[in-house]
Design a protein around this motif. Sequence first.
Motif, PDB file in Angstrom:
ATOM      1  N   TRP A 205      30.300  46.972  43.891  1.00  0.00           N
ATOM      2  CA  TRP A 205      30.629  45.573  44.176  1.00  0.00           C
ATOM      3  C   TRP A 205      30.719  44.721  42.908  1.00  0.00           C
ATOM      4  CZ3 TRP A 205      26.081  48.035  45.142  1.00  0.00           C
ATOM      5  CH2 TRP A 205      24.933  47.559  44.512  1.00  0.00           C
ATOM      6  N   GLU A 206      30.270  45.268  41.764  1.00  0.00           N
ATOM      7  CA  GLU A 206      30.330  44.531  40.501  1.00  0.00           C
ATOM      8  C   GLU A 206      31.551  44.899  39.659  1.00  0.00           C
ATOM      9  OE1 GLU A 206      26.672  45.239  38.470  1.00  0.00           O
ATOM     10  OE2 GLU A 206      25.522  43.855  39.725  1.00  0.00           O
ATOM     11  N   VAL A 207      32.282  45.915  40.073  1.00  0.00           N
ATOM     12  CA  VAL A 207      33.430  46.386  39.292  1.00  0.00           C
ATOM     13  C   VAL A 207      34.615  45.447  39.489  1.00  0.00           C
ATOM     14  CG1 VAL A 207      35.058  48.284  38.973  1.00  0.00           C
ATOM     15  CG2 VAL A 207      32.655  48.777  39.488  1.00  0.00           C
ATOM     16  N   ASP A 208      35.316  45.140  38.390  1.00  0.00           N
ATOM     17  CA  ASP A 208      36.546  44.341  38.462  1.00  0.00           C
ATOM     18  C   ASP A 208      37.721  45.309  38.618  1.00  0.00           C
ATOM     19  OD1 ASP A 208      38.686  42.654  38.245  1.00  0.00           O
ATOM     20  OD2 ASP A 208      38.327  42.081  36.164  1.00  0.00           O
ATOM     21  N   TYR A 209      38.163  45.491  39.845  1.00  0.00           N
ATOM     22  CA  TYR A 209      39.212  46.463  40.124  1.00  0.00           C
ATOM     23  C   TYR A 209      40.605  45.954  39.762  1.00  0.00           C
ATOM     24  CZ  TYR A 209      35.572  48.916  42.672  1.00  0.00           C
ATOM     25  OH  TYR A 209      34.412  49.576  43.011  1.00  0.00           O
TER      26      TYR A 209
ATOM     27  N   ALA B 210      44.697  53.406  38.453  1.00  0.00           N
ATOM     28  CA  ALA B 210      43.975  54.551  39.011  1.00  0.00           C
ATOM     29  C   ALA B 210      44.056  54.468  40.534  1.00  0.00           C
ATOM     30  CB  ALA B 210      42.524  54.543  38.533  1.00  0.00           C
ATOM     31  N   SER B 211      45.043  55.118  41.106  1.00  0.00           N
ATOM     32  CA  SER B 211      45.311  54.978  42.542  1.00  0.00           C
ATOM     33  C   SER B 211      44.146  55.411  43.412  1.00  0.00           C
ATOM     34  CB  SER B 211      46.570  55.767  42.916  1.00  0.00           C
ATOM     35  OG  SER B 211      46.439  57.130  42.521  1.00  0.00           O
ATOM     36  N   ALA B 212      43.381  56.407  42.976  1.00  0.00           N
ATOM     37  CA  ALA B 212      42.274  56.914  43.794  1.00  0.00           C
ATOM     38  C   ALA B 212      41.126  55.920  43.895  1.00  0.00           C
ATOM     39  CB  ALA B 212      41.763  58.234  43.225  1.00  0.00           C
ATOM     40  N   LEU B 213      41.084  54.918  43.000  1.00  0.00           N
ATOM     41  CA  LEU B 213      40.014  53.927  43.021  1.00  0.00           C
ATOM     42  C   LEU B 213      40.351  52.721  43.883  1.00  0.00           C
ATOM     43  CD1 LEU B 213      39.003  53.848  39.232  1.00  0.00           C
ATOM     44  CD2 LEU B 213      38.132  55.333  41.045  1.00  0.00           C
ATOM     45  N   ILE B 214      41.626  52.589  44.272  1.00  0.00           N
ATOM     46  CA  ILE B 214      42.077  51.387  44.976  1.00  0.00           C
ATOM     47  C   ILE B 214      41.283  51.108  46.256  1.00  0.00           C
ATOM     48  CG2 ILE B 214      44.037  50.361  46.192  1.00  0.00           C
ATOM     49  CD1 ILE B 214      45.863  51.634  44.092  1.00  0.00           C
ATOM     50  N   PRO B 215      40.979  52.109  47.104  1.00  0.00           N
ATOM     51  CA  PRO B 215      40.218  51.793  48.320  1.00  0.00           C
ATOM     52  C   PRO B 215      38.861  51.155  48.043  1.00  0.00           C
ATOM     53  CG  PRO B 215      41.163  53.986  48.487  1.00  0.00           C
ATOM     54  CD  PRO B 215      41.361  53.539  47.076  1.00  0.00           C
TER      55      PRO B 215
ATOM     56  N   GLY C  23      38.042  38.961  48.933  1.00  0.00           N
ATOM     57  CA  GLY C  23      38.038  38.524  50.319  1.00  0.00           C
ATOM     58  C   GLY C  23      38.865  39.469  51.161  1.00  0.00           C
ATOM     59  N   PRO C  24      39.044  39.160  52.432  1.00  0.00           N
ATOM     60  CA  PRO C  24      39.809  40.036  53.334  1.00  0.00           C
ATOM     61  C   PRO C  24      41.243  40.280  52.868  1.00  0.00           C
ATOM     62  CG  PRO C  24      38.595  38.393  54.579  1.00  0.00           C
ATOM     63  CD  PRO C  24      38.465  38.008  53.141  1.00  0.00           C
ATOM     64  N   GLU C  25      41.785  39.352  52.067  1.00  0.00           N
ATOM     65  CA  GLU C  25      43.154  39.538  51.573  1.00  0.00           C
ATOM     66  C   GLU C  25      43.279  40.759  50.665  1.00  0.00           C
ATOM     67  OE1 GLU C  25      40.862  37.176  48.637  1.00  0.00           O
ATOM     68  OE2 GLU C  25      41.180  37.001  50.810  1.00  0.00           O
ATOM     69  N   ARG C  26      42.162  41.234  50.134  1.00  0.00           N
ATOM     70  CA  ARG C  26      42.193  42.417  49.272  1.00  0.00           C
ATOM     71  C   ARG C  26      42.646  43.653  50.059  1.00  0.00           C
ATOM     72  NH1 ARG C  26      39.479  43.788  44.560  1.00  0.00           N
ATOM     73  NH2 ARG C  26      39.830  41.592  44.049  1.00  0.00           N
ATOM     74  N   ILE C  27      42.413  43.649  51.376  1.00  0.00           N
ATOM     75  CA  ILE C  27      42.787  44.813  52.189  1.00  0.00           C
ATOM     76  C   ILE C  27      44.292  45.038  52.125  1.00  0.00           C
ATOM     77  CG2 ILE C  27      42.685  45.877  54.475  1.00  0.00           C
ATOM     78  CD1 ILE C  27      40.386  43.958  55.138  1.00  0.00           C
ATOM     79  N   ALA C  28      45.071  43.965  52.323  1.00  0.00           N
ATOM     80  CA  ALA C  28      46.531  44.081  52.306  1.00  0.00           C
ATOM     81  C   ALA C  28      47.020  44.497  50.926  1.00  0.00           C
ATOM     82  CB  ALA C  28      47.170  42.758  52.730  1.00  0.00           C
TER      83      ALA C  28
ATOM     84  N   ALA D 261      45.362  46.280  48.665  1.00  0.00           N
ATOM     85  CA  ALA D 261      45.024  47.692  48.444  1.00  0.00           C
ATOM     86  C   ALA D 261      45.923  48.601  49.273  1.00  0.00           C
ATOM     87  CB  ALA D 261      43.552  47.928  48.789  1.00  0.00           C
ATOM     88  N   GLU D 262      46.178  48.223  50.509  1.00  0.00           N
ATOM     89  CA  GLU D 262      47.038  49.046  51.363  1.00  0.00           C
ATOM     90  C   GLU D 262      48.433  49.165  50.767  1.00  0.00           C
ATOM     91  OE1 GLU D 262      48.842  49.189  55.927  1.00  0.00           O
ATOM     92  OE2 GLU D 262      47.396  47.639  55.360  1.00  0.00           O
ATOM     93  N   SER D 263      48.975  48.044  50.275  1.00  0.00           N
ATOM     94  CA  SER D 263      50.311  48.062  49.677  1.00  0.00           C
ATOM     95  C   SER D 263      50.350  48.944  48.443  1.00  0.00           C
ATOM     96  CB  SER D 263      50.732  46.627  49.323  1.00  0.00           C
ATOM     97  OG  SER D 263      51.962  46.613  48.646  1.00  0.00           O
ATOM     98  N   ARG D 264      49.311  48.852  47.596  1.00  0.00           N
ATOM     99  CA  ARG D 264      49.276  49.650  46.367  1.00  0.00           C
ATOM    100  C   ARG D 264      49.211  51.138  46.686  1.00  0.00           C
ATOM    101  NH1 ARG D 264      48.161  47.227  41.495  1.00  0.00           N
ATOM    102  NH2 ARG D 264      48.731  49.312  40.768  1.00  0.00           N
ATOM    103  N   ILE D 265      48.432  51.512  47.685  1.00  0.00           N
ATOM    104  CA  ILE D 265      48.314  52.930  48.050  1.00  0.00           C
ATOM    105  C   ILE D 265      49.637  53.447  48.610  1.00  0.00           C
ATOM    106  CG2 ILE D 265      47.189  54.566  49.615  1.00  0.00           C
ATOM    107  CD1 ILE D 265      44.665  52.804  49.392  1.00  0.00           C
TER     108      ILE D 265
END
Length: 287
Positions: A131-135, A143-148, A157-162, A164-168
């Motif tokens: 939770w402290e990492v700046d992704y 690093a695609s494997a770290l995106i989730p 916030g919840p907007e991070r879900i969209a 991350a999903e788009s990047r994957i």
Amino acid sequence: MTTVFDLILRRLVQGHPEQLLLLLFGGQTPAFIRMADSSLPQSERRADTVLVVEAHGVRFAVDIEIQAQADPQFAVRLLDYTVRIHRREKLPVLPVAIYLTPEAEGTPPPYGFACPGIRVLTFDFQVVRLWEVDYLQPALQAASALIPLSVLESRAGPERIAWAESRIRQASSLSTEERLDLLVVLGTLASRRFGQERLSQHLRDIMIDSPFWEEQRELVRARVAVQERVQVLHTFARARGIPLPADAEERLAQLGAASLKDLVTQAVTAPDTAAAELRAVLAQQGH
């Protein structure tokens, strides 16, 4: 039973060890040499993963353990793993604890003990708090494997879900199977933090078809059950005049669903015994 954390390890650790090392070491990333056997000599236990790496001409092993919940014996277990891996690989060992949530973190390192007049053991280990990492830093975005894992960042916030999903979905370096696995990890971690209703319909459809959806639903049911039982015992304690420390609800929640259920039942069938046990739990030091 396979869990989402097994999936994280398979795709993040075993499938993309270089990206994991980037998360652990940042700009001072050692060179990845090989995966090592995660089974432990003279033990039925198995480490989460063991990597052999090299930095500045020195080769060493990295023992990585992912923690999703608090474990009072974690430091002792990590010490045991470190010694066993050192004896088998004949290499120095860097133990690393990766905590998924603040609730998973136990007593900070170093772990140790002393006898009268002498310090016998001091055991240190590296800690990564996801939770402290700046992704959003460029090196980790690539690093695609770290995106989730980015949905665990405390500032997200919840907007991070969209995002991350788009990047994957757009990551051309991923196979279809890898992309699906990472979307399942994303959906599981995002729903645990923000709730299932925050997932896109596409992500929900993927989750429903995965074996982890029922696991997630069971976790939600278990959390609700714990909260309800904690509230019942909180009310019982007040009725019996039992002092309630500021962290009373946290202490009770740490008992776990099964113990809480037994204590609630006892509050009805044997209230005096339940009151004595509850008083002892709430009076314990060191929580």
